[in-house]
Design a protein around this motif. Structure first.
Motif, PDB file in Angstrom:
ATOM      1  N   VAL A 718      47.053   9.737  84.306  1.00  0.00           N
ATOM      2  CA  VAL A 718      47.991  10.291  83.317  1.00  0.00           C
ATOM      3  C   VAL A 718      48.403  11.682  83.768  1.00  0.00           C
ATOM      4  CG1 VAL A 718      48.278  11.057  80.932  1.00  0.00           C
ATOM      5  CG2 VAL A 718      46.949   8.994  81.425  1.00  0.00           C
ATOM      6  N   GLU A 719      49.676  11.941  83.755  1.00  0.00           N
ATOM      7  CA  GLU A 719      50.148  13.310  84.019  1.00  0.00           C
ATOM      8  C   GLU A 719      51.264  13.667  83.046  1.00  0.00           C
ATOM      9  OE1 GLU A 719      51.244  14.764  87.828  1.00  0.00           O
ATOM     10  OE2 GLU A 719      49.279  14.322  88.725  1.00  0.00           O
ATOM     11  N   PHE A 720      51.439  14.952  82.876  1.00  0.00           N
ATOM     12  CA  PHE A 720      52.536  15.449  82.039  1.00  0.00           C
ATOM     13  C   PHE A 720      53.440  16.341  82.874  1.00  0.00           C
ATOM     14  CE2 PHE A 720      49.016  14.598  79.170  1.00  0.00           C
ATOM     15  CZ  PHE A 720      49.638  13.819  78.222  1.00  0.00           C
ATOM     16  N   ILE A 721      54.721  16.255  82.609  1.00  0.00           N
ATOM     17  CA  ILE A 721      55.680  17.165  83.235  1.00  0.00           C
ATOM     18  C   ILE A 721      55.758  18.408  82.348  1.00  0.00           C
ATOM     19  CG2 ILE A 721      58.093  17.460  83.921  1.00  0.00           C
ATOM     20  CD1 ILE A 721      56.644  15.292  85.554  1.00  0.00           C
ATOM     21  N   ASP A 722      55.668  19.574  82.967  1.00  0.00           N
ATOM     22  CA  ASP A 722      55.777  20.821  82.203  1.00  0.00           C
ATOM     23  C   ASP A 722      57.150  20.905  81.561  1.00  0.00           C
ATOM     24  OD1 ASP A 722      53.514  22.274  82.051  1.00  0.00           O
ATOM     25  OD2 ASP A 722      53.804  23.319  83.964  1.00  0.00           O
ATOM     26  N   GLU A 723      57.167  21.111  80.275  1.00  0.00           N
ATOM     27  CA  GLU A 723      58.442  21.202  79.572  1.00  0.00           C
ATOM     28  C   GLU A 723      58.414  22.412  78.664  1.00  0.00           C
ATOM     29  OE1 GLU A 723      59.470  17.842  77.161  1.00  0.00           O
ATOM     30  OE2 GLU A 723      60.515  16.840  78.800  1.00  0.00           O
ATOM     31  N   ARG A 724      59.494  23.158  78.658  1.00  0.00           N
ATOM     32  CA  ARG A 724      59.583  24.279  77.734  1.00  0.00           C
ATOM     33  C   ARG A 724      60.812  24.046  76.869  1.00  0.00           C
ATOM     34  NH1 ARG A 724      58.847  30.544  78.373  1.00  0.00           N
ATOM     35  NH2 ARG A 724      60.085  31.108  76.576  1.00  0.00           N
ATOM     36  N   ASP A 725      60.538  23.618  75.643  1.00  0.00           N
ATOM     37  CA  ASP A 725      61.639  23.231  74.750  1.00  0.00           C
ATOM     38  C   ASP A 725      61.695  24.209  73.583  1.00  0.00           C
ATOM     39  OD1 ASP A 725      63.350  22.050  72.898  1.00  0.00           O
ATOM     40  OD2 ASP A 725      62.838  20.024  73.580  1.00  0.00           O
ATOM     41  N   PRO A 726      62.713  25.076  73.539  1.00  0.00           N
ATOM     42  CA  PRO A 726      62.757  26.098  72.488  1.00  0.00           C
ATOM     43  C   PRO A 726      63.384  25.609  71.180  1.00  0.00           C
ATOM     44  CG  PRO A 726      64.572  26.428  74.014  1.00  0.00           C
ATOM     45  CD  PRO A 726      63.828  25.197  74.492  1.00  0.00           C
ATOM     46  N   TYR A 727      63.883  24.353  71.175  1.00  0.00           N
ATOM     47  CA  TYR A 727      64.663  23.920  70.009  1.00  0.00           C
ATOM     48  C   TYR A 727      63.850  23.128  68.982  1.00  0.00           C
ATOM     49  CZ  TYR A 727      68.341  24.990  73.345  1.00  0.00           C
ATOM     50  OH  TYR A 727      69.134  25.632  74.249  1.00  0.00           O
ATOM     51  N   ILE A 728      62.674  22.676  69.363  1.00  0.00           N
ATOM     52  CA  ILE A 728      62.011  21.659  68.539  1.00  0.00           C
ATOM     53  C   ILE A 728      61.017  22.228  67.532  1.00  0.00           C
ATOM     54  CG2 ILE A 728      62.363  19.671  70.027  1.00  0.00           C
ATOM     55  CD1 ILE A 728      59.698  20.302  71.361  1.00  0.00           C
ATOM     56  N   ASN A 729      60.333  23.280  67.886  1.00  0.00           N
ATOM     57  CA  ASN A 729      59.428  23.957  66.948  1.00  0.00           C
ATOM     58  C   ASN A 729      58.890  25.198  67.622  1.00  0.00           C
ATOM     59  OD1 ASN A 729      56.863  23.039  68.370  1.00  0.00           O
ATOM     60  ND2 ASN A 729      57.712  21.069  67.747  1.00  0.00           N
ATOM     61  N   ALA A 730      58.205  26.011  66.839  1.00  0.00           N
ATOM     62  CA  ALA A 730      57.761  27.310  67.348  1.00  0.00           C
ATOM     63  C   ALA A 730      56.770  27.166  68.497  1.00  0.00           C
ATOM     64  CB  ALA A 730      57.130  28.126  66.216  1.00  0.00           C
ATOM     65  N   MET A 731      56.096  26.019  68.577  1.00  0.00           N
ATOM     66  CA  MET A 731      55.119  25.797  69.643  1.00  0.00           C
ATOM     67  C   MET A 731      55.717  25.059  70.838  1.00  0.00           C
ATOM     68  SD  MET A 731      52.244  27.222  68.864  1.00  0.00           S
ATOM     69  CE  MET A 731      51.274  26.529  70.191  1.00  0.00           C
ATOM     70  N   GLY A 732      56.905  24.486  70.662  1.00  0.00           N
ATOM     71  CA  GLY A 732      57.492  23.695  71.753  1.00  0.00           C
ATOM     72  C   GLY A 732      56.760  22.400  72.013  1.00  0.00           C
ATOM     73  N   VAL A 733      56.187  21.822  70.949  1.00  0.00           N
ATOM     74  CA  VAL A 733      55.359  20.621  71.084  1.00  0.00           C
ATOM     75  C   VAL A 733      56.135  19.378  70.644  1.00  0.00           C
ATOM     76  CG1 VAL A 733      53.386  19.446  70.025  1.00  0.00           C
ATOM     77  CG2 VAL A 733      53.138  21.783  70.854  1.00  0.00           C
ATOM     78  N   LYS A 734      56.070  18.323  71.446  1.00  0.00           N
ATOM     79  CA  LYS A 734      56.524  16.996  71.008  1.00  0.00           C
ATOM     80  C   LYS A 734      55.271  16.137  70.851  1.00  0.00           C
ATOM     81  CE  LYS A 734      60.717  17.170  73.922  1.00  0.00           C
ATOM     82  NZ  LYS A 734      61.319  16.633  75.180  1.00  0.00           N
ATOM     83  N   GLY A 735      55.272  15.234  69.915  1.00  0.00           N
ATOM     84  CA  GLY A 735      54.073  14.415  69.709  1.00  0.00           C
ATOM     85  C   GLY A 735      53.900  13.386  70.812  1.00  0.00           C
ATOM     86  N   ILE A 736      52.662  12.921  70.972  1.00  0.00           N
ATOM     87  CA  ILE A 736      52.410  11.928  72.020  1.00  0.00           C
ATOM     88  C   ILE A 736      51.713  10.679  71.495  1.00  0.00           C
ATOM     89  CG2 ILE A 736      52.375  13.548  73.934  1.00  0.00           C
ATOM     90  CD1 ILE A 736      49.330  13.571  73.734  1.00  0.00           C
ATOM     91  N   GLY A 737      51.496  10.620  70.169  1.00  0.00           N
ATOM     92  CA  GLY A 737      50.762   9.481  69.622  1.00  0.00           C
ATOM     93  C   GLY A 737      51.473   8.162  69.834  1.00  0.00           C
ATOM     94  N   GLU A 738      52.789   8.152  69.697  1.00  0.00           N
ATOM     95  CA  GLU A 738      53.516   6.882  69.791  1.00  0.00           C
ATOM     96  C   GLU A 738      54.028   6.610  71.194  1.00  0.00           C
ATOM     97  OE1 GLU A 738      53.979   5.787  66.347  1.00  0.00           O
ATOM     98  OE2 GLU A 738      53.321   7.715  65.580  1.00  0.00           O
ATOM     99  N   ILE A 739      54.539   7.643  71.858  1.00  0.00           N
ATOM    100  CA  ILE A 739      55.193   7.383  73.148  1.00  0.00           C
ATOM    101  C   ILE A 739      54.213   6.766  74.140  1.00  0.00           C
ATOM    102  CG2 ILE A 739      54.795   9.683  74.136  1.00  0.00           C
ATOM    103  CD1 ILE A 739      57.562   9.396  75.465  1.00  0.00           C
ATOM    104  N   SER A 740      52.934   7.029  73.925  1.00  0.00           N
ATOM    105  CA  SER A 740      51.905   6.465  74.796  1.00  0.00           C
ATOM    106  C   SER A 740      51.979   4.944  74.852  1.00  0.00           C
ATOM    107  CB  SER A 740      50.531   6.894  74.285  1.00  0.00           C
ATOM    108  OG  SER A 740      50.410   6.553  72.919  1.00  0.00           O
ATOM    109  N   MET A 741      52.519   4.323  73.804  1.00  0.00           N
ATOM    110  CA  MET A 741      52.552   2.863  73.746  1.00  0.00           C
ATOM    111  C   MET A 741      53.930   2.285  74.080  1.00  0.00           C
ATOM    112  SD  MET A 741      51.556   0.434  70.558  1.00  0.00           S
ATOM    113  CE  MET A 741      51.480  -1.341  70.788  1.00  0.00           C
ATOM    114  N   VAL A 742      54.965   3.122  73.986  1.00  0.00           N
ATOM    115  CA  VAL A 742      56.327   2.606  74.161  1.00  0.00           C
ATOM    116  C   VAL A 742      56.536   2.198  75.626  1.00  0.00           C
ATOM    117  CG1 VAL A 742      58.780   3.134  73.923  1.00  0.00           C
ATOM    118  CG2 VAL A 742      57.124   4.138  72.333  1.00  0.00           C
TER     119      VAL A 742
END
Lengths: 776, 327
Positions: A718-742
């Motif tokens: 498992v790896e993650f690509i570094d992402e810096r997203d200023p539009y989504i929330n103050a932490m720049g976090v997207k959830g991973i609970g669902e995408i793991s299965m898609v």
């Protein structure tokens, strides 16, 4: 956009956020000290057991409780005739709306039976065993009618719903003119895909401990993904002010969506406790779990694509037919991902439903995206083979540079990097493009891949930070931890936000007495709660800064608030860092033992627009934002197929995701692994079989409902690509609970195709289906 | 689940007498099937007679073969060096069955009496001729994917779910039984289980109160050269879609003797003398194996959802024979 501070600005080089911190609750869990909702040793506790319906449709003719009532230890037996009445039930549209939580039918309100396994009585006794025995002694006779088991029943009435999934999604969607585009497309492909009924089967079943503290005040220890949603549903049904109902969920043994709503057994437990005047605990049996908290519905999808000779998509038409319950229009919204995943100018989707005599289906991990991606990503694979284009290439060719559904730019998207890194880790370049051409002895070897995506829904929540002058902090938010690491990641976020080491932080969650947080569902929890925690810490610093600049004894006296910055717990001038002081000194001078701050974390479109969403209804209505917000990823799978026996083994697995900031490298990896295994289960073995004549499950246990065992799963990368997203929330976090299965089941299916030349479109892809499918 | 009394027997007669005299009583050893079915109300007993104290133990080489005490645990027998070396098929059948936790509890005698996993049998809301004679068999037209294609009847197509019994029936195992009078008798395992016919509730020839004391397996060349191959939906903790227990004595490319039994496809552990007849005296070639497999399934009567088992069982048998002769 409202200018709120973001974690990127205040913690450009985080200390602990992102690090593979061990679970802060791990030790309590392995030592057995972590108390789950059915484990509270409450004085005077009694035990509730459900008696459920043997038939799927009809009426209760008679309930004979005489033998049960005489059994030792029995305190009460409740049926629809004598259970305490609810102020509001979800049985009518108005009640359903008021209750809020997706709940469409309350049993024990009449003699009508809608589904097999519907509760018909609750028995309360002084021990679990006595209650269980007495429930067996309750004799129910029925006026039985012939049930409808599924949409496949010739007697089922198929209808076109205006809305599906509790009104969230339109029954029909059109963009451009897909029919015309298809008619003129030189390449046309159609696939018909079926999906078996899947059950969530968390390790911890649904469980409720209900304690009436006073005639109008209730505490419920509940196995739920959302304490606030349960609180709201219960208080509405009971006719109590919301503050008179307290819901507590300190630990959760998995949920996967089935604990995202309020379900009848919870309400029945509360009513039974009211009736007997003592605390009642009720835990579903594994068998009852299959008919009490929803499932992923049985469904057929027909997907048609039109493309140019070069492989560029021109049209996508998706149709889905599935079974819903007598009272609901629930269907997973499969078409959403088909609409947005690739650049395709013409799209059409429609849903059809049939009412079966079944418990309603509900959110099941990546609801819609998981089965929808199976259809789309299998058909994309077909397109790649048909045109002799590499499966990654065909996806790059159709890469959506903007959101095709609305033309908006993405807030961030690292899908191309996910393909590239995944291919490198997997060794995709060594793959022989020809299907059925790679062998390992007797076994056929196949490599497949698929794209994953999941939206950043709209959500918000609250958190509170209490910082003590001695350098400790208590951080609170009424979130839930499904077991995936909420306790741990919030401790990390609080530590960096407060400039404290994680061991000085105590993070508390899972209680409606704490600041309100959204349901842990739809992958919103990590981003929403972490942002709330971060904002609460900022509030503390704002308060301390105000204190300092008004304090004559402070080196910061007279400075302007915007001139002050915080670094590792020290308040100092931005321009002259030497001028400042430690917060402890400041608080001591002010005579403050502690100071509190609160934060409102917004997630998704609400963050960008500054608008808010109702926390208990996360994801319901998305206000328009300037960006489309999704996480993206790619799964790579190697299988070995035994061509004579039809058995499939997954031998290698690589998942690479771009999902914003990763809060904890270890728990995030575990979550992706867990979701991928969930998907491999759906791909290869998970199926609940419902008898057509009786509309009743025949394999409602964990011996006969197969989920993967350790030996089925290889080492996973498992790896993650570094992402810096200023539009989504103050932490720049997207959830991973669902995408793991898609995309997982498609990756497995595509690998099977590459191994065998057989396209299996029916999940799960069990040996009988592998053997029965002819190679193309 | 109803209340029951519990008796711990120290002598065989105490146990067999108690169960003979009370139709509602049952023996309990590992309890892995019994307690499960009692919780489901599929079995209702008012007395459980614990036989774990009885001296039905031992895994030993006797003059002419192997003797296993009925109260030995599946895991102990499966991992016994003698069994692994001289009777590999038996060890393999045990270690591919259930889960380690269950194997640690379950006894050999109890495992031979394991009851079907048919979903209609295990849920009292369904009619089931085995559970409630005369009530009907919805499996015939229902969810019969896992059910039997050999040995079924109009009243029942429930699959015998075990693995060990398939291996033992292939190897001519004989059970030593003891009744309440203390009288012992020997019954070949192949005659021990019954096909359902019109009385699916009768699963074995055991008399009321009769106990399995031990299992003996005659040693032969085909016991050493033997294997158990199990095809299932997941790698562990799953019942067989199809399994094959095969033992061969091959000399100079010719099969001198053969033992074949199938699991996951029969209403009882399915010894295939038809396959053995084809194999015996024939060259050990794929053509022979295919012919044997075809013979083994000739009488198969599949239903709507279990048709695949006809082909799968043949492939499983061919594969087992191929692997065994290649080794």
């Amino acid at each position: 956009m409202e200018t709120e501070p973001s974690f990127f600005e205040t913690s450009p080089t985080p200390n602990v956020v992102g690090k593979p911190l061990n679970r802060v609750d791990g030790r309590d869990k392995v030592m057995g000290r972590a108390k789950y909702s059915a484990e509270y040793p409450i004085p005077g506790l009694t035990y509730g057991v459900l008696k459920t319906s043997d038939i799927a449709k009809g009426k209760i003719q008679n309930i004979d409780t005489s033998a049960a009532a005489k059994a030792p230890g029995v305190l009460a037996i409740y049926t629809h005739l004598n259970i305490p009445k609810l102020a509001v039930t979800p049985n009518d549209a108005e009640g359903k709306k008021a209750i809020g939580a997706p709940m469409g039918f309350m049993p024990l309100t009449s003699d009508v039976i809608h589904y097999a396994g519907q509760p018909v009585a609750v028995v309360v006794a002084d021990t679990f065993e006595r209650a269980t025995h007495a429930a067996d002694l309750v004799r129910v006779t029925y006026l039985t009618e012939q049930p409808i088991a599924a949409y496949t029943d010739p007697k089922a009435k198929i209808f076109d719903p205006q809305k599906i999934q509790d009104g969230k999604t339109d029954g029909k969607t059109r963009r451009g003119d897909a029919r015309a585009a298809l008619a003129s497309a030189p390449v046309q492909l159609t696939g018909v895909f079926t999906h078996a009924i899947n059950h969530h089967n968390p390790m911890e079943p649904g469980a409720t401990t209900a304690v009436w503290e006073a005639p109008d005040r209730l505490t419920v220890y509940e196995s739920t993904q959302g304490v606030t949603r349960t609180q709201k549903a219960l208080s509405t049904m009971l006719g109590l002010p919301q503050d008179q109902v307290r819901v507590i969920t300190k630990y959760l043994g998995g949920g996967f969506g089935c604990k995202g709503s309020c379900w009848p057994h919870t309400v029945l437990t509360v009513l039974a406790a009211k009736g007997v005047g003592r605390p009642v605990k009720l835990s579903l049996t594994r068998k009852q779990q299959f008919t009490s908290m929803g499932h992923r519905e049985d469904q057929t999808q027909t997907l048609t694509l039109g493309a140019t000779k070069e492989g560029k998509l021109t049209a996508l038409i998706h149709e889905k037919t599935s079974t819903t319950s007598p009272w609901d229009n629930y269907a997973e919204s499969n078409s959403k991902i088909i609409n947005m995943l690739y650049d395709c100018p013409n799209f059409e989707a429609s849903y059809q439903l049939a009412r079966g005599n079944v418990m309603t289906s509900t959110f099941t991990r990546a609801p819609g995206e998981a089965p929808g991606s199976f259809a789309l990503e299998s058909l994309m694979d077909d397109l790649a083979y048909k045109l002799n284009i590499d499966p990654i290439q065909i996806r790059l060719l159709n890469h959506a540079d903007k959101d095709p559904t609305n033309g908006q730019p993405w807030s961030s998207k690292s899908l191309k990097e996910c393909y590239a890194r995944g291919a490198e880790l997997f060794g995709w370049s060594k793959r022989n493009p020809k299907a059925g051409a790679t062998r390992n002895g007797r076994l056929l070897v196949g490599m497949g891949m698929a794209t994953a995506s999941y939206p950043v829904h709209n959500s918000q929540g609250m958190a509170r930070v209490r910082l003590y002058a001695d350098g400790h902090a208590v951080v609170q938010s009424g979130a839930t931890d499904l077991g995936t690491g909420t306790y741990t990641v919030m401790t990390q976020v609080a530590a960096d936000s407060l400039g404290l080491p994680p061991e000085k932080i105590r993070f508390e969650l899972g209680d409606t007495k704490l600041p309100t947080a959204p349901n842990s569902g739809g992958s919103v929890a990590a981003g929403t709660v972490s942002s709330s925690v971060y904002m609460a810490a900022q509030d503390v610093w704002e308060r301390l800064t105000k204190l300092a600049i008004k304090d004559k004894k402070s080196p910061l006296f007279g400075a302007k608030a915007e001139e002050v910055a915080i670094e590792n717990g020290r308040l100092q001038l931005k321009k002259n860092k030497a001028k400042g002081e430690d917060y402890m000194a400041l608080m001591k001078r002010a005579g403050l033992d502690d100071i509190e701050g609160s934060g409102n974390g917004k997630y998704g479109a609400g963050y960008e627009t500054g608008q808010s969403a109702s926390p208990a209804d996360s994801g319901y209505k998305e206000p328009p934002a300037a960006h489309s917000m999704h996480s993206f990823g790619a799964h790579f799978c190697e299988v070995q197929v035994d061509p004579d026996l039809g058995t499939v083994r997954v031998t290698r697995w690589v998942s690479v995701h771009g999902a914003g900031r990763i809060l904890n490298a270890k728990t995030a990896r575990s979550q992706i692994i867990g979701g991928s295994i969930f998907g491999i289960g759906a791909a290869l073995m998970e199926a609940t079989h419902r008898d057509n004549q009786f509309a009743r499950y025949v394999n409602a246990d964990l011996a006969d409902y197969h989920i993967p065992v350790n030996a089925d799963i290889p080492d996973m990368t498992v790896e993650f690509i570094d992402e810096r997203d200023p539009y989504i929330n103050a932490m720049g976090v997207k959830g991973i609970g669902e995408i793991s299965m898609v995309g997982v089941s498609a990756a497995v299916g595509n690998a099977i195709f590459h191994a065998t030349g057989k396209r299996v479109r029916d999940l799960p892809m069990t040996p009988d289906k592998i053997l029965a499918t002819k190679p193309v | 689940m109803n209340n029951f009394s519990y008796l711990q027997a120290t002598q065989p007669k105490e146990a067999t007498g108690a169960v003979r005299d009370n139709k509602q009583a049952a023996f309990i050893a590992g309890g892995t099937t019994l307690l499960d079915l009692m919780k489901l109300n599929v079995e209702n007993h008012d007395q459980l007679v614990d036989i774990n104290m009885l001296a039905f133990k031992g895994i030993e080489q006797t003059g002419d073969g192997l003797r296993i005490g009925a109260l030995e645990r599946m895991s102990d027998v499966g991992e016994n060096p003698l069994v692994m070396q001289q009777y590999p098929m038996i060890s393999q059948s045990l270690l591919q069955a259930a889960s380690p936790q269950l194997r640690n509890m379950a006894s050999i005698g109890g495992n031979l009496l394991q009851r079907t996993r048919c979903g209609y049998f295990r849920d009292t809301a369904f009619p089931c001729n085995k559970r409630q004679p005369g009530s009907g068999c919805p499996a015939q037209e229902g969810e019969n994917r896992g059910l039997a294609i050999l040995g079924g009847s109009k009243s029942c197509i429930a699959t015998f779910p075990g693995d060990l019994a398939v291996a033992l029936v292939a190897l001519d195992a004989v059970l030593l039984l003891e009744n309440a009078k203390g009288k012992q008798r020997r019954v070949p395992l192949v005659d021990f289980h019954l096909v359902p016919g019109n009385t699916p509730q009768r699963e074995t020839v055991l008399e009321p109160g009769e106990l399995i004391v031990s299992v003996t397996v005659p040693a032969a060349a085909h016991t050493r050269k033997s294997m158990y191959l199990k095809v299932r939906e997941r790698t562990s903790y799953a019942y067989a879609l199809a399994s094959a227990a095969v033992g061969l004595d091959v000399q100079g490319g010719q099969i001198r003797s053969a033992r074949v039994a199938l699991g996951g496809v029969g209403t009882k552990p399915w010894r295939s003398r038809e396959a053995e007849k084809v194999l015996t005296g024939a060259p050990a070639t794929e053509a022979t194996f295919r012919a044997a497999a075809a013979a083994a399934l000739r009488e198969a009567q599949p239903r709507e959802h279990n048709r695949f088992k006809v082909e799968l069982a043949q492939s499983t048998l061919v594969r087992a024979l191929t692997e065994l002769t290649a080794a």
